[in-house]
Write a protein that holds these residues in place. Structure first.
Motif, PDB file in Angstrom:
ATOM      1  N   HIS A 220     -69.720  -4.140-102.814  1.00  0.00           N
ATOM      2  CA  HIS A 220     -68.520  -3.734-103.540  1.00  0.00           C
ATOM      3  C   HIS A 220     -67.243  -4.286-102.900  1.00  0.00           C
ATOM      4  O   HIS A 220     -67.173  -4.464-101.677  1.00  0.00           O
ATOM      5  N   ASP A 222     -62.609  -4.533-103.457  1.00  0.00           N
ATOM      6  CA  ASP A 222     -61.396  -3.974-104.054  1.00  0.00           C
ATOM      7  C   ASP A 222     -60.407  -5.098-104.328  1.00  0.00           C
ATOM      8  O   ASP A 222     -60.224  -5.998-103.496  1.00  0.00           O
ATOM      9  N   THR A 233     -63.910  -7.212 -99.441  1.00  0.00           N
ATOM     10  CA  THR A 233     -65.041  -6.305 -99.333  1.00  0.00           C
ATOM     11  C   THR A 233     -64.533  -4.903 -99.035  1.00  0.00           C
ATOM     12  O   THR A 233     -63.588  -4.715 -98.262  1.00  0.00           O
ATOM     13  N   LYS A 234     -65.166  -3.920 -99.639  1.00  0.00           N
ATOM     14  CA  LYS A 234     -64.718  -2.535 -99.498  1.00  0.00           C
ATOM     15  C   LYS A 234     -64.839  -2.046 -98.058  1.00  0.00           C
ATOM     16  O   LYS A 234     -64.064  -1.208 -97.594  1.00  0.00           O
ATOM     17  N   ASP A 235     -65.829  -2.584 -97.306  1.00  0.00           N
ATOM     18  CA  ASP A 235     -66.050  -2.133 -95.926  1.00  0.00           C
ATOM     19  C   ASP A 235     -65.424  -3.057 -94.886  1.00  0.00           C
ATOM     20  O   ASP A 235     -65.575  -2.849 -93.683  1.00  0.00           O
TER      21      ASP A 235
END
Length: 269
Positions: A220, A222, A233-235
């Motif tokens: 995922h 954003d 990347t979201k992380d």
């Protein structure tokens, strides 16, 4: 973004025009290759692409490209480290240990070549090298798996299996696409199998991109709320991507954007 209504199958003269556009696009990638190095800003790479392309009488397709209500104002997308795609060139200075994807698209006499490559800046971590290798290998696994008349799902199945076997994730929100006289047209080329990709087939004369985005952590991402383009990347973990424009011929796939100086099938980073 809206795609054209149906996949287009090119006749031989049109295929040759696509080959010409893709060959020039690959030439641009080789031109900027020595400049993707520590101490260089991403904007300076973008400027070089613009000057070289226009000096040769062609146009960077991405400049002033409109998606919905947004207009893209640069000539390339340059995505560093945790940026999955659509990174906007700017003042960021490339540093030892970075990985950076350069996405080039050129319009040559009305036909469009599209490709991207992830560069490793100096000595990089094992984690960075691994995700770069996985993205490159996944792209070629998909190219080598497809045949005339095969289902588009063959691409997604090949990419997903390789990535999962190595412990990486495959981005789903951004996909490959048909390309020709239009930048984005049918068919859609997801890098994972979907019900629609099982229904659609790759027929001789179709031209499209395969461009897997592979993440170290979660798949995922954003979209940056300020610029409306950059996807991270979201992380915060690394992401890598490679892309070729493919022509499906009667004998099998032809990767039309291969460079003279860049990595070829089987390359080990």
């Amino acid at each position: 973004m809206l795609l054209a209504q149906r996949p287009i199958q090119l006749v031989e003269a049109e295929r040759d025009m696509m080959r010409r556009a893709c060959a020039f696009n690959a030439q641009v990638m080789d031109f900027i290759r020595p400049e993707v190095k520590p101490g260089v800003t991403t904007e300076s790479i973008d400027d070089l692409v613009n000057q070289y392309t226009r000096d040769h009488g062609h146009v960077p397709t991405q400049f002033n490209y409109v998606v919905g209500e947004e207009t893209y104002r640069k000539n390339t997308c340059i995505s560093v480290n945790d940026v999955i795609c659509h990174g906007i060139p700017g003042p960021y200075v490339l540093q030892e240990g970075d990985i950076v994807n350069v996405d080039l698209t050129t319009t040559v006499d009305g036909w469009i070549g599209d490709q991207s490559e992830t560069f490793m800046i100096g000595e990089v971590s094992d984690e960075a090298r691994g995700v770069v290798q996985c993205s490159f290998d996944a792209m070629w696994a998909a190219i080598d798996a497809i045949t005339p008349g095969c289902r588009i799902a063959t691409i997604g199945k090949s990419i997903t299996k390789l990535a999962r076997d190595r412990g990486y994730s495959v981005v789903r929100e951004f996909v490959g696409h048909g390309v020709g006289r239009k930048f984005h047209q049918e068919p859609s080329i997801p890098h994972y199998a979907t019900p629609e990709s099982y229904r659609q087939r790759l027929l001789p004369g179709m031209t499209f991109t395969i461009e897997p985005m592979i993440n170290v952590g979660t798949r995922h991402g954003d979209v940056d709320k300020e610029d409306g383009w950059t996807v991270r990347t979201k992380d915060g973990k690394l992401s890598a991507q490679f892309e070729h424009t493919i022509l499906m011929t009667e004998d099998g796939p032809e990767a039309m954007t291969q460079t003279k100086d860049g990595p070829r099938r089987g390359h080990q980073f």
